[in-house]
Design an enzyme around this catalytic site. Sequence first.
Site: not given
Length: 361
Positions: A102, A171, A195
């Site tokens: 990511w 993030d 999530k």
Amino acid sequence: MKTVYNFNAGPAALPTYALERAQEEMLNYKESGMSVMELSHRSSTYEAVHNHAKAQLRTLMAVPDDYEILFLQGGASLQFAMLPLNFLSEEKTASYILTGSWSEKALKEAKLIGSTHVAASGKEKNYTRIPSTSELTFAANEAYVHLTSNNTIFGTQWKEFPDTSSPLIADMSSDILSRKVNVRQFAMIYAGAQKNLGPSGLTVSIIRHDLLEQTRSNVPSILSYNTHSESNSLYNTPPTFAIYMLGHVLDWMASVGGMDEIERRNEEKAALIYKAMDESSGFYHGHARPDSRSRMNITFTLPTKELTEMFLHEASEAGFVGLNGHRSVGGCRASAYNAVPYEACAALQAFMTDFRKRNSN
Ligand SMILES: *Cc1c(COP(=O)(O)O)cnc(C)c1O
């Protein structure tokens, strides 16, 4: 109903509390005669839903007053692009700490916009650990420093965040609200909701005012943080149902005791699964170095490919869902987000121990 243990990486388990509230209110939200999904986003009934979720997030996460909370769309992936579009001006450099796929994706977008610098990279070691502060190098005239607080695919997580002289942006898609975090350490935090916060379709961004003020002016309206902050995230139609669900998820977190209790639970849950690994004399090989282990995503492999496949097959028969590792790394991954109950982790621990006893000699 069949008992399943949901270890999906995202979209992931939601608290039963939140699902039940939604079920109760599905056909007639607060005597409106319709569901939340059917309300106008300009109605006062919806506005109350919107502002409740925002206020509850501010309380739970202790977000200071000089930070704006935004509800956006496009996932964390759109944030990868919006960050450099809004904050990376021509004369500046954006630094990225690479700790997994990511972070790499976030960097890729910034490279399209301007000058970038890699502050550290764990790629050579296949992202098995988080770099120490002393390994980080910074650029001159930095716009910001970006990091990924929890690496969903590799199963590593920052324990302590670096002090940076330029704005630190994180993030937190896969560990937001899983533990206490001092928001003041960051100029910006963002996370896709699917999530730890609710259903997919919603992204939460928390931005300090002084960073917001640096937003570049030549950014299309919909991609500008200013547009959304000036309109209370109601510039265009927001993902109303996802925001409504976020409100229920946050209410659930508050009802069980807030961040102290959520953090305690997550530590306890992850410890169950790591114990099954650590007691296995190497039968279960963890991907993450012990000092970098994630409490959210627990990644491991078995001695052979065949055993890994057999493990996944039998686990699936036993009601465990989502234990396959990400397609880019293989093996197994248990995602034990906030809403995954203790019982699911205890059941997985017992299953892992039993499987090992039956298949090692
Ligand atoms: C899941 C995830 C993403 C991608 O999120 P989308 O909402 O699908 O764009 C980005 N970063 C991290 C850390 C993630 O876990």
